[in-house]
Design a protein around this motif. Structure first.
Motif, PDB file in Angstrom:
ATOM      1  N   ASN A 399       0.780  -1.153  -0.102  1.00  0.00           N
ATOM      2  CA  ASN A 399       0.042   0.069  -0.042  1.00  0.00           C
ATOM      3  C   ASN A 399       0.958   1.302   0.104  1.00  0.00           C
ATOM      4  O   ASN A 399       0.145   2.372   0.300  1.00  0.00           O
ATOM      5  N   GLU A 400       2.295   0.952  -0.301  1.00  0.00           N
ATOM      6  CA  GLU A 400       3.153   2.240  -0.434  1.00  0.00           C
ATOM      7  C   GLU A 400       3.991   2.207  -1.750  1.00  0.00           C
ATOM      8  O   GLU A 400       5.252   2.153  -1.560  1.00  0.00           O
ATOM      9  N   SER A 428       5.047 -12.480 -19.355  1.00  0.00           N
ATOM     10  CA  SER A 428       4.602 -11.102 -18.722  1.00  0.00           C
ATOM     11  C   SER A 428       3.046 -11.152 -18.698  1.00  0.00           C
ATOM     12  O   SER A 428       2.437 -10.175 -18.910  1.00  0.00           O
ATOM     13  N   GLU A 429       2.373 -12.194 -18.057  1.00  0.00           N
ATOM     14  CA  GLU A 429       1.062 -12.131 -17.864  1.00  0.00           C
ATOM     15  C   GLU A 429       0.594 -11.977 -16.404  1.00  0.00           C
ATOM     16  O   GLU A 429       0.978 -12.889 -15.590  1.00  0.00           O
ATOM     17  N   TYR A 430      -0.070 -10.847 -16.187  1.00  0.00           N
ATOM     18  CA  TYR A 430      -0.560 -10.521 -14.718  1.00  0.00           C
ATOM     19  C   TYR A 430      -1.999 -10.187 -14.850  1.00  0.00           C
ATOM     20  O   TYR A 430      -2.452  -9.660 -15.584  1.00  0.00           O
ATOM     21  N   ILE A 431      -2.366 -10.106 -13.511  1.00  0.00           N
ATOM     22  CA  ILE A 431      -3.647  -9.317 -12.944  1.00  0.00           C
ATOM     23  C   ILE A 431      -3.202  -8.306 -12.019  1.00  0.00           C
ATOM     24  O   ILE A 431      -2.373  -8.648 -11.004  1.00  0.00           O
ATOM     25  N   ILE A 432      -3.415  -7.193 -11.957  1.00  0.00           N
ATOM     26  CA  ILE A 432      -3.084  -6.115 -11.188  1.00  0.00           C
ATOM     27  C   ILE A 432      -4.114  -5.116 -10.826  1.00  0.00           C
ATOM     28  O   ILE A 432      -4.948  -4.618 -11.443  1.00  0.00           O
ATOM     29  N   TRP A 433      -4.298  -4.926  -9.472  1.00  0.00           N
ATOM     30  CA  TRP A 433      -5.289  -4.150  -8.956  1.00  0.00           C
ATOM     31  C   TRP A 433      -4.402  -2.808  -8.526  1.00  0.00           C
ATOM     32  O   TRP A 433      -3.316  -2.799  -7.715  1.00  0.00           O
ATOM     33  N   PHE A 434      -5.261  -1.735  -8.235  1.00  0.00           N
ATOM     34  CA  PHE A 434      -4.932  -0.624  -8.073  1.00  0.00           C
ATOM     35  C   PHE A 434      -5.888   0.156  -6.950  1.00  0.00           C
ATOM     36  O   PHE A 434      -7.189  -0.031  -6.880  1.00  0.00           O
ATOM     37  N   LYS A 435      -5.237   0.885  -5.699  1.00  0.00           N
ATOM     38  CA  LYS A 435      -5.996   1.588  -4.841  1.00  0.00           C
ATOM     39  C   LYS A 435      -5.259   2.828  -4.856  1.00  0.00           C
ATOM     40  O   LYS A 435      -4.061   2.951  -4.931  1.00  0.00           O
ATOM     41  N   PRO A 436      -6.248   3.781  -4.667  1.00  0.00           N
ATOM     42  CA  PRO A 436      -5.760   5.144  -4.726  1.00  0.00           C
ATOM     43  C   PRO A 436      -5.088   5.777  -3.444  1.00  0.00           C
ATOM     44  O   PRO A 436      -5.108   5.028  -2.473  1.00  0.00           O
ATOM     45  N   GLU A 437      -4.503   6.784  -3.598  1.00  0.00           N
ATOM     46  CA  GLU A 437      -3.825   7.473  -2.389  1.00  0.00           C
ATOM     47  C   GLU A 437      -5.013   7.898  -1.275  1.00  0.00           C
ATOM     48  O   GLU A 437      -5.999   8.250  -1.723  1.00  0.00           O
ATOM     49  N   HIS A 438      -4.542   7.409   0.011  1.00  0.00           N
ATOM     50  CA  HIS A 438      -5.451   7.929   0.934  1.00  0.00           C
ATOM     51  C   HIS A 438      -4.763   8.817   1.937  1.00  0.00           C
ATOM     52  O   HIS A 438      -3.949   8.494   2.785  1.00  0.00           O
ATOM     53  N   ILE A 439      -5.110  10.018   1.683  1.00  0.00           N
ATOM     54  CA  ILE A 439      -4.671  11.221   2.465  1.00  0.00           C
ATOM     55  C   ILE A 439      -5.088  11.482   4.027  1.00  0.00           C
ATOM     56  O   ILE A 439      -6.081  11.403   3.967  1.00  0.00           O
ATOM     57  N   GLU A 440      -4.403  11.374   5.124  1.00  0.00           N
ATOM     58  CA  GLU A 440      -4.821  11.527   6.285  1.00  0.00           C
ATOM     59  C   GLU A 440      -4.056  12.184   7.282  1.00  0.00           C
ATOM     60  O   GLU A 440      -2.994  12.261   6.983  1.00  0.00           O
ATOM     61  N   THR A 441      -4.524  13.176   8.038  1.00  0.00           N
ATOM     62  CA  THR A 441      -3.899  13.840   8.923  1.00  0.00           C
ATOM     63  C   THR A 441      -3.706  12.999  10.463  1.00  0.00           C
ATOM     64  O   THR A 441      -4.784  13.029  10.735  1.00  0.00           O
ATOM     65  N   ILE A 442      -2.673  12.526  10.731  1.00  0.00           N
ATOM     66  CA  ILE A 442      -2.454  11.968  12.137  1.00  0.00           C
ATOM     67  C   ILE A 442      -2.073  12.863  12.974  1.00  0.00           C
ATOM     68  O   ILE A 442      -0.952  13.746  12.921  1.00  0.00           O
ATOM     69  N   SER A 479      -2.268   4.018   0.283  1.00  0.00           N
ATOM     70  CA  SER A 479      -3.407   3.736   0.056  1.00  0.00           C
ATOM     71  C   SER A 479      -4.027   2.780   1.223  1.00  0.00           C
ATOM     72  O   SER A 479      -3.245   2.643   2.275  1.00  0.00           O
ATOM     73  N   GLN A 480      -5.147   2.556   1.412  1.00  0.00           N
ATOM     74  CA  GLN A 480      -5.653   1.799   2.363  1.00  0.00           C
ATOM     75  C   GLN A 480      -5.100   0.483   2.394  1.00  0.00           C
ATOM     76  O   GLN A 480      -4.640  -0.108   1.167  1.00  0.00           O
ATOM     77  N   PRO A 481      -4.853  -0.156   3.460  1.00  0.00           N
ATOM     78  CA  PRO A 481      -4.069  -1.540   3.174  1.00  0.00           C
ATOM     79  C   PRO A 481      -4.905  -2.340   2.571  1.00  0.00           C
ATOM     80  O   PRO A 481      -6.056  -2.388   2.576  1.00  0.00           O
ATOM     81  N   TRP A 482      -4.379  -3.432   2.020  1.00  0.00           N
ATOM     82  CA  TRP A 482      -4.779  -4.563   1.591  1.00  0.00           C
ATOM     83  C   TRP A 482      -5.446  -5.576   2.603  1.00  0.00           C
ATOM     84  O   TRP A 482      -4.539  -6.116   3.392  1.00  0.00           O
ATOM     85  N   LEU A 483      -6.493  -5.974   2.783  1.00  0.00           N
ATOM     86  CA  LEU A 483      -7.206  -6.851   3.779  1.00  0.00           C
ATOM     87  C   LEU A 483      -6.866  -8.255   3.476  1.00  0.00           C
ATOM     88  O   LEU A 483      -6.838  -8.775   2.506  1.00  0.00           O
ATOM     89  N   ASP A 484      -6.665  -8.899   4.406  1.00  0.00           N
ATOM     90  CA  ASP A 484      -6.522 -10.558   4.217  1.00  0.00           C
ATOM     91  C   ASP A 484      -7.630 -11.108   3.677  1.00  0.00           C
ATOM     92  O   ASP A 484      -7.298 -12.141   2.667  1.00  0.00           O
TER      93      ASP A 484
END
Length: 738
Positions: A399-400, A428-442, A479-484
């Motif tokens: 996610n980074e 070179s055959e793949y399935i690729i998924w994308f998650k967008p940037e998740h900006i947060e203020t900690i 991005s938001q983390p990839w869940l189990d």
């Protein structure tokens, strides 16, 4: 030990389980198996008047009359004997009278010693925790929403134990924590939503919280009492892992003082055996809670942990059901349409629905199909080149992405997170998924980066934060983390795609001439193994056995020769397994109806004897017949059942469950165990030849069995996949034709 200098390099290794001292509101005696005193706290004479000065080395029986004037002779030995049989949780706490004062005796083990800890029964609590706990738990569990559950819990615990501030503190994957719920006195500033760096509660402290579900620090301003020991034990510090009175790390004491906290009390919150968070209670004056009140508070924590686990599992189940339904739909589409690409990208359900992603790419047979929000064509082309070089496993996720692939910073708004399934690395055959940037203020409680200061001698030392004023930090390029559940769904989809490709490949993906050449080379390889390797091994074993007949051989030499023979046998076994693996692809199958019930029952009976598994619980459900080669299918289930039993034997109550269920055109068998389990990150590798997981290296195995199983199942035009959690067991699924 407590005066050791702690610097930035060793803070995470601070030996907090062997501090060499205890909190001074109680006293400690350690005895060996013969009941002789090996250690005691220096403050023992403050509590026990009339003791001899030289206690070390004496039998505990000599001072029992001082410890418990109204107790029967040898009462400590009797408690220990009972505790060893039934568990010390059945004896703790033992209520006794010490020179007119009421005390609890709490016993635990430390290596071969027993810790006898004495603490007052008098508590600062104004309420009876045990009487209030039933009503409090009802109030806690009144709401099904997790956030409301946490709010209710903080409020109820504050009502019960009366601390100035009660927080629910949740740990993130990187070890840092966040206050997710809070109940406090009106005059205190709120800390809800504040984050605390992982260094505030380092890894070894989090491990102790998993073992000790409550932790009391009665008064940070008292001087701890040192532990003294006999010369025999002085070189090995007393392990206080399970101690109630264990002293507090000097770093943590300074940390609490900087916060203005005089006393703290924590209750561990667990999720599936791991530390989910803490109920962190702070008081701004000294506060002591007796053992029984702490145990009652621990019960609250255990009930809350169960409620959190149930509600989280419920949410995970709904997510998993959605993903499973979508993957099943994709599987049917791939069998329906001639084109894999058309089935995965052009229907109502697509690969983007297999996980929670905003975009996806399929590269297959020289073509790239894009779905949803993705990087542009040039960016995808460059990303594929990076994946080709850097992603060597069949599965990868982060996610980074900009951290590992700096060029991704240009499209982080659409793809800060990426998950990659490798269908064919060579093509070179793949399935690729994308998650967008998740900006947060900690918002941190103070600047987490200011963790060190230069001491007088010029060394860098940990300096707990003195300021806890809110300090904000914006986190980007993540991005938001990839869940189990998403990872499991992706792995299931990969199995379905591989199955569909194998079904459709035929002559299009395989050149007969190259296959023939490969088989000829395999035959040559098999001959080399059987002749050029096995013959020298037989010679080695023969020489070793001949030398063992020499009566002048020393025992150590004989032992070495026996080890040589054993290693030769193991190598022979591995060679035979490799030969079996190589032969599978060349064997023709004449499918017949196979009754797996008889095969499985025979294997279970033989394996229970082979592994001496009398305590193994086996549940066998429906056993539908399948079509296939009986010998090969027997080999499949022999391997899977052997693994299920072998990797469950370390459990107190090993258990396996086997059953089959009939679908429209296939039968799906499942073999479930409660063994060591498999790390989700290693799941993609388990069917590869000679691949063994890190957590089973101590268990005998060659890493060939599952590769053979997969090859046989695919030879039957079937599918095999696995669902597993580390420490919770595994379930293998085998789908075969009816």
């Amino acid at each position: 030990m407590q005066n050791q200098s702690i610097d930035l390099s060793n803070c995470d290794n601070e030996p907090i389980h062997i501090p060499g001292q205890i909190q001074s509101h109680g006293f400690l005696i350690a005895i060996d198996q013969n009941l002789n005193i090996t250690h005691h706290s220096e403050n023992i004479h403050d509590f026990l008047k009339g003791l001899p000065d030289d206690l070390l080395g004496r039998s505990i029986r000599e001072i029992e009359s001082v410890i418990g004037q109204n107790e029967p002779p040898d009462f400590i030995n009797q408690i220990i004997t009972f505790g060893k049989i039934n568990g010390f949780d059945q004896t703790n706490p033992f209520h006794t009278d010490i020179q007119g004062e009421s005390f609890y005796l709490v016993i635990s083990q430390s290596a071969t010693s027993y810790l006898l800890e004495f603490e007052p029964t008098l508590s600062d609590l104004k309420t009876d925790v045990q009487k209030m706990i039933g009503r409090s738990i009802s109030e806690m569990l009144a709401d099904k929403d997790i956030n409301n559950l946490l709010v209710n819990t903080a409020s109820q615990i504050k009502t019960v134990i009366g601390y100035d501030r009660v927080m629910i503190y949740r740990f993130a994957a990187d070890g840092h924590g966040e206050v997710v719920s809070e109940a406090k006195n009106d005059e205190l500033e709120p800390w809800l939503g504040l984050h605390y760096p992982a260094s505030d509660i380092p890894k070894q402290a989090r491990e102790l919280y998993k073992l000790n579900l409550t932790r009391l620090i009665a008064d940070v301003y008292t001087t701890p009492s040192k532990i003294v020991s006999t010369r025999q034990y002085s070189q090995q510090p007393l392990d206080l892992t399970h101690s109630q009175l264990r002293a507090v790390s000097p770093i943590h004491i300074e940390y609490l003082k900087n916060m203005g906290v005089h006393s703290s009390f924590s209750i561990s919150l667990m999720y599936k055996g791991e530390l989910w968070g803490l109920v962190a209670c702070h008081n701004y004056s000294p506060r002591f809670i007796d053992y029984k009140a702490r145990e009652s508070s621990k019960l609250i924590g255990q009930i809350l942990s169960s409620a959190l686990e149930f509600r989280q599992d419920e949410a995970n189940k709904h997510l998993q059901e959605r993903f499973t339904a979508n993957v099943d739909a994709l599987s049917k589409l791939m069998l329906k349409y001639n084109s894999i690409e058309e089935a995965l990208t052009e229907q109502n359900i697509t690969i983007i629905d297999a996980v929670d992603a905003r975009g996806a790419v399929l590269t297959y047979e020289g073509h790239t199909a894009k779905l949803g929000t993705t990087p542009d064509d040039d960016q995808i082309k460059q990303l594929l080149s990076w994946i080709k070089i850097n992603v060597t496993e069949t599965f990868y996720c982060t996610n980074e992405l900009p951290d590992v692939y700096p060029e991704a910073a240009a499209f982080k708004h659409v793809a800060s997170g990426v998950m990659v399934l490798t269908l064919s690395h060579e093509l070179s055959e793949y399935i690729i998924w994308f998650k967008p940037e998740h900006i947060e203020t900690i918002t941190w409680a103070g600047n987490p980066e200011k963790a060190a200061e230069v001491s007088a001698d010029g060394t860098m030392k940990i300096s707990p934060r003195k300021s806890f004023e809110a300090w904000s930090q914006q986190v980007s390029s993540k991005s938001q983390p990839w869940l189990d559940e998403e990872i499991k769904s992706a792995m299931r989809l990969k199995a379905e795609v591989s199955y569909a490709i194998n079904q459709k490949a035929g002559a299009i993906r395989m050149l007969n001439e190259r296959l023939k050449q490969a088989y000829e080379e395999l035959d040559t390889f098999s001959f080399t193994i059987s002749h050029d390797l096995k013959n020298p091994l037989s010679t080695i074993k023969g020489y070793a056995q001949m030398l063992t007949r020499d009566s002048s051989m020393q025992p150590r030499a004989l032992e070495t020769l026996n080890r040589i023979s054993n290693r030769v046998d193991k190598m022979n076994s591995m060679i035979n397994e490799v030969l079996d693996y190589s032969r599978i692809g060349r064997q023709d199958i004449v499918p017949v109806e196979v009754d797996l019930s008889t095969i499985i029952n025979e294997h279970i009976r033989d394996l229970k004897i082979g592994y001496n598994a009398d305590n193994l619980k086996v549940h066998i459900g429906k056993m539908p017949v399948v079509q296939g080669d009986p010998v090969m299918l027997s080999q499949v289930f022999a391997n899977l059942l052997s693994n299920a039993i072998k990797y469950s034997m370390e459990q107190p109550q090993p258990a396996i469950h086997i059953e089959g269920r009939e679908e429209e055109t296939e039968v799906i068998y499942s073999i479930k165990d409660n063994g060591v389990g498999i790390d989700i990150k290693q799941l993609p590798r388990i069917f590869e030849l000679f691949k063994r997981m890190d957590n089973v290296q101590h268990i005998e195995g060659s890493g060939v069995g599952l590769a053979i199983v997969k090859r046989i199942v695919e030879k039957h035009n079937g599918k095999i996949w696995v669902d597993s959690s580390l420490g919770k067991g595994s379930t293998f699924f085998v789908a075969l034709k009816k």
